[in-house]
Design a protein around this motif. Sequence first.
Motif: not given
Length: 127
Positions: A14-15, A19, A22, A37, A43, A46-47, A64, A66
């Motif tokens: 994510a970082n 994102v 966060l 995102a 996005k 991250v998933w 999650l 996002i």
Amino acid sequence: MALKDKYADVILAANSAGVANLQATEQEGVLYVTGTAPSLAAKDQVWHAFEKLDPEYRASDIVLNISLAEGAAAATVEYEVKSGDNLSKIAKNYPGVSWKDIFEANKDQIKDPNMIHPGQKLKIPTV
């Protein structure tokens, strides 16, 4: 092991995906990861990190949330069918997308959801 440690790869993804806002907070044995995102690709990044840890999305100790930034395009992604694929198998690669979603998005070229062929280019709706 703390949940932030267990899901460090998801937080790192994510970082690195950019994102915004966060937050990863642990509450009553559940890790809540939230943020916005900048794009669908971010996005998905991250998933995909989460999927590596839990390929069947069965974890009950993480949530999650996002969201997609306002104005980010929520379009379709193209997927080329490979030998052995079926709509359900393809859908597992796209969180929040079912085989029915893929079928509906491709009714112009798929008459029977059980009859797809290697080389076909399918539109995958994004969520």
